[in-house]
Scaffold this motif. Structure first.
Motif, PDB file in Angstrom:
ATOM      1  N   GLU A  75      34.668  33.342  11.612  1.00 56.24           N
ATOM      2  CA  GLU A  75      34.477  34.630  10.945  1.00 56.24           C
ATOM      3  C   GLU A  75      34.464  34.452   9.426  1.00 56.24           C
ATOM      4  O   GLU A  75      33.624  35.044   8.730  1.00 56.24           O
ATOM      5  N   ALA A  78      31.196  33.433   8.248  1.00 56.43           N
ATOM      6  CA  ALA A  78      30.152  34.432   8.543  1.00 56.43           C
ATOM      7  C   ALA A  78      29.267  34.040   9.732  1.00 56.43           C
ATOM      8  O   ALA A  78      28.124  34.463   9.827  1.00 56.43           O
ATOM      9  N   LYS A  81      31.619  37.887  13.923  1.00 57.00           N
ATOM     10  CA  LYS A  81      32.443  38.975  13.409  1.00 57.00           C
ATOM     11  C   LYS A  81      33.228  39.578  14.565  1.00 57.00           C
ATOM     12  O   LYS A  81      32.842  39.459  15.728  1.00 57.00           O
ATOM     13  N   GLN A  97      26.804  36.531  14.568  1.00 53.70           N
ATOM     14  CA  GLN A  97      26.116  36.919  13.345  1.00 53.70           C
ATOM     15  C   GLN A  97      24.839  36.074  13.217  1.00 53.70           C
ATOM     16  O   GLN A  97      24.698  35.049  13.894  1.00 53.70           O
ATOM     17  N   ASP A  98      23.950  36.476  12.331  1.00 58.76           N
ATOM     18  CA  ASP A  98      22.696  35.742  12.138  1.00 58.76           C
ATOM     19  C   ASP A  98      22.921  34.279  11.782  1.00 58.76           C
ATOM     20  O   ASP A  98      22.217  33.397  12.263  1.00 58.76           O
TER      21      ASP A  98
END
Length: 147
Positions: A75, A78, A81, A97-98
C-alpha cells in the motif's frame, strides 16, 4: 523408464522449470523495489476482486500479522489500497491499483518471453500439444486441491 521413474522426472522438471521461469520474471521486481513474497501477494490480490487480509494470509500460508506487514508495504508503494466493504463496514478489502497491475503485466511478459525462448527448439507438433497437456495436469491438480 518405469512409471515411477517417469513421475520422478516429471516432478523434477516441473520444479526446475518453475524456478527458472520465476527467476527470470523476478528481474523486474528489482526495478519496483518489491520482494518476491510481496509479488506473490500482489498476484493473489489481482486474482480476486477484493480480498481480505485473512484470506490473503491463508493463501500465502503466513500469519495474519506478517500478511498485514506485506500489505502495508504494498500500500505504501501504491501497488494496492485498502477499502471498507460496502455491505459490511467491518470488513476491509485489499484492492489492486494500476501500479500493481503494471508490475504483474511486466513480470508475466518477461516470463512469456522466457518460455518462448526455451520452447523455441520444439517441433510445431510438440508446441501444439504442450498447452493441452499442461492444462489437463493443472485442471486435475486444481480439482484435487478443491476437495
Amino acid at each position: 523408464m518405469s512409471d515411477k521413474e517417469a513421475i520422478i522426472s516429471i516432478e523434477k522438471s516441473i520444479r526446475y522449470i518453475s524456478v527458472h521461469v520465476k527467476s527470470h520474471g523476478r528481474e523486474i521486481l528489482k526495478e519496483y523495489e518489491i520482494s518476491p513474497l510481496q509479488f506473490v501477494a500482489l498476484q493473489w490480490v489481482d486474482d480476486k476482486v477484493g480480498i481480505t487480509i485473512g484470506e490473503l494470509s491463508n493463501r500465502l500460508y503466513l500469519a495474519h500479522s506478517t500478511t498485514t506487514d506485506i500489505v502495508d508495504k504494498l500500500e505504501n508503494g501504491a501497488f494496492v489500497k485498502r477499502q471498507k466493504y460496502e455491505k459490511d463496514k467491518r470488513i476491509v478489502l485489499v484492492l489492486m491499483q494500476d501500479k500493481g497491475r503494471e508490475v504483474i503485466k511486466e513480470v508475466i511478459n518477461k516470463r512469456i518471453s522466457y518460455i518462448s525462448d526455451i520452447t523455441s527448439h520444439l517441433t510445431e507438433e510438440e508446441k501444439s500439444m504442450l498447452p493441452d497437456v499442461l492444462e489437463s495436469i493443472l485442471d486435475e491438480s486444481e480439482r484435487r486441491s478443491d476437495g
